[in-house]
Scaffold this motif. Structure first.
Motif, mmCIF file in Angstrom:
data_model
loop_
_atom_site.group_PDB
_atom_site.id
_atom_site.type_symbol
_atom_site.label_atom_id
_atom_site.label_comp_id
_atom_site.label_asym_id
_atom_site.label_seq_id
_atom_site.Cartn_x
_atom_site.Cartn_y
_atom_site.Cartn_z
ATOM 1 N N MET A 265 -12.812 -25.510 13.783
ATOM 2 C CA MET A 265 -11.925 -24.860 14.748
ATOM 3 C C MET A 265 -10.640 -25.677 14.797
ATOM 4 S SD MET A 265 -13.071 -24.108 18.561
ATOM 5 C CE MET A 265 -12.064 -23.360 19.791
ATOM 6 N N LYS A 267 -6.564 -26.671 16.289
ATOM 7 C CA LYS A 267 -6.005 -26.998 17.597
ATOM 8 C C LYS A 267 -5.535 -25.732 18.330
ATOM 9 C CE LYS A 267 -2.355 -29.943 19.347
ATOM 10 N NZ LYS A 267 -0.998 -30.084 18.858
ATOM 11 N N THR A 270 -8.291 -24.013 19.987
ATOM 12 C CA THR A 270 -8.758 -24.637 21.234
ATOM 13 C C THR A 270 -7.824 -24.242 22.381
ATOM 14 O OG1 THR A 270 -7.483 -26.660 21.005
ATOM 15 C CG2 THR A 270 -9.625 -26.654 19.966
ATOM 16 N N GLU A 271 -6.515 -24.135 22.078
ATOM 17 C CA GLU A 271 -5.572 -23.769 23.135
ATOM 18 C C GLU A 271 -5.761 -22.317 23.572
ATOM 19 O OE1 GLU A 271 -1.912 -24.798 21.260
ATOM 20 O OE2 GLU A 271 -2.263 -26.950 21.545
ATOM 21 N N THR A 273 -8.595 -20.381 23.170
ATOM 22 C CA THR A 273 -9.916 -20.067 23.734
ATOM 23 C C THR A 273 -10.272 -20.931 24.939
ATOM 24 O OG1 THR A 273 -11.040 -21.670 22.315
ATOM 25 C CG2 THR A 273 -10.812 -19.431 21.456
ATOM 26 N N TRP A 275 -11.728 -23.788 24.633
ATOM 27 C CA TRP A 275 -12.882 -24.614 24.253
ATOM 28 C C TRP A 275 -12.383 -25.776 23.398
ATOM 29 C CZ3 TRP A 275 -18.146 -23.812 25.282
ATOM 30 C CH2 TRP A 275 -18.455 -22.619 25.944
ATOM 31 N N SER A 276 -12.928 -26.983 23.617
ATOM 32 C CA SER A 276 -12.537 -28.094 22.754
ATOM 33 C C SER A 276 -13.301 -27.987 21.440
ATOM 34 C CB SER A 276 -12.838 -29.429 23.422
ATOM 35 O OG SER A 276 -14.234 -29.652 23.399
ATOM 36 N N GLN A 277 -12.756 -28.661 20.409
ATOM 37 C CA GLN A 277 -13.407 -28.612 19.094
ATOM 38 C C GLN A 277 -14.832 -29.145 19.180
ATOM 39 O OE1 GLN A 277 -10.591 -30.793 16.737
ATOM 40 N NE2 GLN A 277 -9.450 -28.963 16.193
ATOM 41 N N ALA A 280 -17.100 -26.607 20.818
ATOM 42 C CA ALA A 280 -17.243 -25.311 20.142
ATOM 43 C C ALA A 280 -18.045 -25.402 18.849
ATOM 44 C CB ALA A 280 -15.862 -24.734 19.854
ATOM 45 N N VAL A 288 -17.699 -18.231 22.098
ATOM 46 C CA VAL A 288 -16.370 -18.853 22.182
ATOM 47 C C VAL A 288 -15.273 -17.786 22.041
ATOM 48 C CG1 VAL A 288 -14.806 -20.478 21.035
ATOM 49 C CG2 VAL A 288 -17.203 -21.075 21.363
ATOM 50 N N ASN A 325 -10.619 -15.978 27.714
ATOM 51 C CA ASN A 325 -10.799 -17.389 27.390
ATOM 52 C C ASN A 325 -11.803 -18.047 28.336
ATOM 53 O OD1 ASN A 325 -9.483 -18.140 29.707
ATOM 54 N ND2 ASN A 325 -7.669 -18.925 28.679
#
Lengths: 741, 84
Positions: A265, A267, A270-271, A273, A275-277, A280, A288, A325
C-alpha cells in the motif's frame, strides 16, 4: 634243520608287522628268492605309506590355511579323520567357494570402476569448482572448473596447499576459512558470499571419513554467484526506484494477493483510506477499500469480490464510486483494477489504483451550475427579446386601433395584432417542445401535403427554389402536425440561409423506407418515411458538426441556438431520427426518419378564420383559475350564442355542475383548464364529473400543449381538447363539435 | 519377500560345530549356486553353533549373497538369498 613253510609264513608276518629286516639272512636258501621279493615289497609299501601321510598332512594344512582366510577355526584331526576328510572334499568345497568369491569380487571391481568413472564425470561436469584435499590442506585433485576459476592452464597444483592457490591472508582471515571450521566442527561448513578478485563465490567444505570415523579428506565446492549477486543488486535498485515512485505519486495504490489480502500500500493510499501501511498490510482489501455506488449508498464490496474471484484478465475501471474512509467520511474516487501477472502469465494478484476526485467533482458540479445559469440567462434574454417585439406589435396595433374610427382600418390593425399573437403562440410552442414531459399530440397525417405547405411558406419572398420529389405512395405518419411543420420550416430556413446571394435550389425528397433489425441504432425495425433536405451551401465545418443539435449552439449572429435542438427533440419524441451529412463547399443534407402509420391520414383541422356565428345554444361551464382567460372564453362563447357559467377550480365546477343538474338546467358542455395551481385541475375534476354524470361532455383546455393528457385525452374521459391560446372560431368549432356528438 | 516361485532349501546342522558347519553350508551354497543367484531358491540353515552365525554370513556375503540371521529358541536361522 631245514625251515618248513609254516615257519617261513610266521617270519613273513613278523616282517609285515614292522621287522622287515628279519627276512634277510634268516631264511633257508630254498626261500631266499621269495624272502628277497617280499622284503623289497615291504620296503616299497612302507615308503608309499609314508608318502600318503605327508599328502594327508599337506591337505589338512592347506584346508586349515584356507579356513583361516575365511575366518574360521582349523579342522581338528579328531573332528574329521583322514577318511572323512577325503570324503567331504573340503578342498573342493572351498575352492568352489573361492571361485564364487573371486567372481563376486570381479563384479564388485567392475561396479566400482564404473562408479569411479561416474564420479569423475560428475566431478568434471559439475557447474562449480571442486577441490579434494587431505586433512592437512594438501591438494589431491581438482576438477576442470576449479582450475578455470583459480589457476593458469599449465599450473600444477597437486601437492600444493589450498591457501597457496586461493587465499591471501590479508583478504581472507583464517576465522572465515571453511576448511578450518569444518575440521573444528566435524561438519560441513559454508561461506555464502566469499570475494575472490571481482568475483563472488559461495563455498561449502564437506568432510570425508575413513572406516574409523577420522576425517581423511575434505571436498570443497566453489560456486560462482557473481551474476546472481549482480541481479540481486539490480533488483534492489529497481525495487528502491519503484518504491520511491510509488510513494511519490498522488494516486492510491494497493496490491493484493489471490486471496484478496493486501500485500502493499503506498502513502497516497494511506491518506485516502485513513489506514496506515502497517495496519492495512495483511488485511482483506474489502475492509480497507470500502466502496459504494454513487447515489445508491450501498456497499459494493461485491465489485471487489468479483474482481478478485473472477481474476479479471483486463483492466477494470469503476467511475462514480464512493470510498468510505476509516473515519467514515465519503470521498468520490476513480478506481481501476488490473491483474498482476507472473512470468508464466498466471495471476499473482490484483493491483488497485484509485484517485480522490472529490474536489474535481465538486468543481465540475459548480461549473455545470454556472453553465446552466449562463444558458438560462441567454435563453431568457432571447425569449424576453422576442416576446417584447411581439408585444410591441400587439400593444402598438391595439393602441392605433383605438384611435381609428374607420372600421376597415380598425379591422386591419386588429388582424396585425392577431398575427403578432400567433407568432407569440409559435414561440411558446417551440419552448414547450423542450419541456421534460413534452409529448407530441399525434394523429395520422399526410406528410407530403405538410411538406409542400411548409416549404412554400418558408421560401416565400426569397429567391431560392425547391425541387420536391415526394413519392406518390408516401405513407402517412403518426405525428404532431404543428411540431413536424416546425421541423420542416426550421430545416428549410436553415438551408435558405446557407445559400445567400445568387439563389439556387434546395432538393427535398420524401420516400418510404424499411428499417431492418439493428440497421439503425436509434430506430426500431419497421416502415418509415424518410425526408432528405439538401442545400448547396458552404457546408458545416467538421469541428462543429457534432454540436449542431446542442441547445443554444449557434453560428448565426442573431440565432437563438434552438432551431436544430428543437428539431432533434421533436423528431426523437416521434420515435424517429435526424442525421446530417455535410461536405465543405458542396452543401449539407439533413435526413429525417419518421415512423409510418398504418392508419389513413385524416384531414388536418382547418384553422378557423371566422368570427364565430351566433348559432350556438345551450349552457356551457367554463373552469379556469385565470380570470382573464375565464372572461375572454365566456365572452367568446356568449358571442356565439351560448349561455355561460364560470368556476375557478375543479371543486367549484363540480358543485355548479351538480347544482345545475338538480335544477334541471344541465350544462351541455364543460371547458376545463388542466392545470390549477393549489386546486383540483381538469384531470381529477373530469373523473369526478363522469362519476356524477357519465354522459358529461368535457373539453380539456391547456397552455401546456405537450401535456400527456392532451395527447391521450380520451383515456382520461375528455371528449375533445383545445390548446391555448385559441381564437373564437377554434373554440366554437370544438364546443359545437362536442355538443353535436 | 517370498513369492510363489521361490523355494526354500532347509539345512539342519544343529549339533555340528565349526568348521564343518561352514564347509557343509558352503557345499550347499555351491551346489545350489545357479538357483540361488537367480533368486529362485533361498537357503535356510539351522545351527546351534554361535561361531557359524559370523563365519557363514561373512563368507556368503563375500560370495555375493544376502544373509539374515534370526535367533530362534536354542538355535539360529541363517537365510541366504540373492543380493537385491
Amino acid at each position: 634243520m631245514p625251515m618248513d613253510l609254516t615257519e617261513f609264513y610266521q617270519l613273513v608276518n613278523r616282517a609285515v608287522d614292522g621287522e622287515a629286516d628279519l627276512l634277510a639272512g634268516h631264511v633257508d636258501p630254498e626261500y631266499e628268492p621269495l624272502a628277497t621279493l617280499i622284503g623289497g615289497l615291504l620296503r616299497e609299501n612302507l615308503a608309499i605309506r609314508q608318502n600318503h601321510q605327508v599328502a594327508v598332512d599337506y591337505i589338512r594344512d592347506k584346508i586349515n590355511q584356507m579356513l583361516r582366510v575365511i575366518g574360521t577355526s582349523p579342522l581338528k584331526p579328531e573332528e574329521l579323520d583322514e577318511k572323512h576328510l577325503i570324503g567331504l572334499d573340503p578342498l573342493g568345497i572351498i575352492s568352489q567357494s573361492f571361485a564364487q568369491i573371486l567372481e563376486h569380487s570381479n563384479q564388485t571391481n567392475t561396479d566400482l570402476r564404473l562408479a569411479r568413472d561416474e564420479i569423475r564425470a560428475i566431478f568434471d561436469s559439475v557447474g562449480g569448482g571442486l577441490l579434494v584435499m587431505d586433512n592437512d590442506r594438501n591438494i589431491l585433485t581438482s576438477n576442470n572448473r576449479f582450475r578455470e576459476m583459480f589457476t593458469s592452464p599449465d599450473e600444477e597444483i597437486v601437492g600444493k596447499r589450498c591457501y597457496e592457490i586461493i587465499c591471501d591472508n590479508e583478504n581472507h582471515p583464517r576465522e572465515f576459512c571453511c576448511f578450518q571450521r569444518m575440521m573444528e566442527s566435524g561438519r560441513p561448513a559454508a561461506m555464502p558470499d566469499w570475494r575472490f578478485g571481482d568475483k563472488h563465490l559461495s563455498i561449502v567444505a564437506s568432510p570425508v571419513r575413513d572406516g574409523r570415523g577420522e576425517i581423511v579428506r575434505c571436498v570443497v565446492l566453489y560456486i560462482d554467484i557473481t551474476e546472481l549477486i549482480e541481479i540481486r543488486l539490480a533488483l534492489d535498485d529497481e525495487r528502491e526506484r519503484l518504491s520511491t515512485t510509488l510513494e511519490s505519486i498522488a494516486d492510491g495504490v494497493i496490491s493484493i494477493d489471490n486471496r484478496g489480502v493486501i500485500t502493499l500500500m503506498n502513502k497516497a493510499a494511506t491518506e485516502i483510506t485513513g489506514w496506515s501501511q502497517e495496519e492495512a498490510v495483511g488485511r482483506p482489501v474489502c475492509s480497507v477499500l470500502t466502496i459504494e455506488d454513487q447515489g445508491r449508498s450501498r456497499n459494493r464490496g461485491d465489485l471487489l469480490d468479483e474482481i478478485i474471484v473472477n481474476k479479471q484478465s483486463k483492466v477494470e475501471r469503476l467511475d462514480n464510486t464512493i470510498l468510505v474512509n476509516r473515519q467514515g467520511s465519503r470521498r468520490d474516487i476513480y478506481l481501476s483494477a488490473a491483474p498482476i501477472r507472473q512470468y508464466d502469465r498466471s495471476q499473482a494478484g490484483t493491483i488497485f489504483v484509485f484517485r480522490d476526485i472529490t474536489r474535481e467533482k465538486r468543481m465540475d458540479q459548480e461549473l455545470a451550475k454556472a453553465n446552466r445559469l449562463e444558458s438560462l440567462g441567454l435563453f431568457a434574454g432571447g425569449i424576453a427579446h422576442d416576446f417584447n417585439n411581439l408585444l410591441t406589435g400587439v400593444l402598438g396595433n391595439i393602441s392605433l386601433a383605438r384611435l381609428k374610427s374607420d372600421p376597415d382600418e380598425k379591422n386591419r390593425l386588429l388582424n396585425e395584432t392577431e398575427k403578432s399573437t400567433f407568432r407569440a403562440k409559435d414561440l411558446t410552442q417551440q419552448l414547450l417542445t423542450f419541456a421534460k414531459s413534452g409529448m407530441p399530440v399525434k394523429r395520422p397525417i399526410s406528410i407530403g401535403t405538410l411538406i409542400k405547405e411548409s416549404v412554400e411558406f418558408s421560401l416565400r419572398g426569397s429567391n431560392i427554389g425547391c425541387n420536391l420529389q415526394i413519392a406518390a405512395d408516401l405513407l402517412p405518419v403518426e405525428a404532431d402536425q404543428g411540431q413536424i411543420n416546425q421541423v420542416i420550416q426550421n430545416l428549410i430556413i436553415n438551408s435558405r440561409q446557407a445559400m445567400p446571394g445568387e439563389g439556387g435550389a434546395i432538393a427535398l425528397t420524401a420516400a418510404n423506407i424499411e428499417i431492418a433489425n439493428r440497421q439503425e441504432p436509434l430506430l426500431a425495425p419497421g416502415r418509415y418515411v424518410k425526408i432528405s433536405i439538401a442545400d448547396r451551401g458552404a457546408g458545416i465545418p467538421n469541428n462543429i458538426i457534432g454540436r449542431i443539435f446542442d441547445p443554444f449552439f449557434t453560428t448565426k449572429e442573431s440565432g437563438t441556438g434552438l432551431g436544430l435542438a428543437t428539431c432533434y427533440s421533436i423528431i426523437r419524441k416521434h420515435h424517429g431520427n435526424i442525421t446530417v451529412e455535410s461536405e465543405a463547399g458542396k452543401g449539407t443534407t439533413f435526413h429525417l426518419c419518421l415512423p409510418a402509420s398504418d392508419e389513413m391520414a385524416g384531414e388536418a383541422p382547418q384553422t378557423g378564420t371566422g368570427n364565430g356565428s351566433g348559432t350556438g345554444t345551450g349552457r356551457i361551464l367554463v373552469m379556469d383559475d385565470e380570470e382573464l382567460v375565464r372572461n375572454v372564453t365566456a365572452s367568446m362563447l356568449e358571442h356565439s350564442g351560448y349561455e355561460v357559467d364560470l368556476a375557478c377550480d375543479g371543486a367549484g365546477a363540480i358543485e355548479k355542475y351538480t347544482e345545475a343538474r338538480r335544477r334541471g338546467e344541465p350544462f351541455a358542455a364543460v371547458v376545463m383548464d388542466l392545470t390549477i395551481p393549489n386546486g383540483m385541475g381538469g384531470k381529477e375534476a373530469v373523473a369526478a364529473l363522469l362519476k356524477i354524470d357519465p354522459a358529461a361532455r368535457v373539453i380539456a383546455a391547456s397552455g401546456y400543449s405537450n401535456d400527456p393528457v392532451m395527447a391521450d385525452y380520451r383515456s382520461y374521459g375528455f371528449r375533445q381538447v383545445i390548446a391555448k391560446p385559441f381564437r373564437i372560431s377554434d373554440l366554437t368549432e370544438v364546443v359545437a363539435g362536442v355538443i353535436e356528438g | 519377500m517370498t513369492t510363489e516361485m521361490e523355494k526354500i532349501i532347509e539345512v539342519d546342522m544343529r549339533g555340528q560345530v565349526c568348521p564343518s558347519t561352514l564347509l557343509v553350508a558352503l557345499d550347499n551354497i555351491n551346489r545350489n549356486r545357479k538357483e540361488l543367484s537367480s533368486g529362485m531358491v533361498k537357503l535356510l540353515i539351522k545351527t546351534d553353533n554361535r561361531d557359524a552365525t559370523t563365519t557363514i554370513p561373512g563368507t556368503a556375503e563375500n560370495m555375493g549373497y544376502k544373509t539374515e540371521v534370526v535367533p530362534r529358541d536354542g538355535f539360529y536361522e541363517l537365510l541366504i538369498s540373492q543380493q537385491s
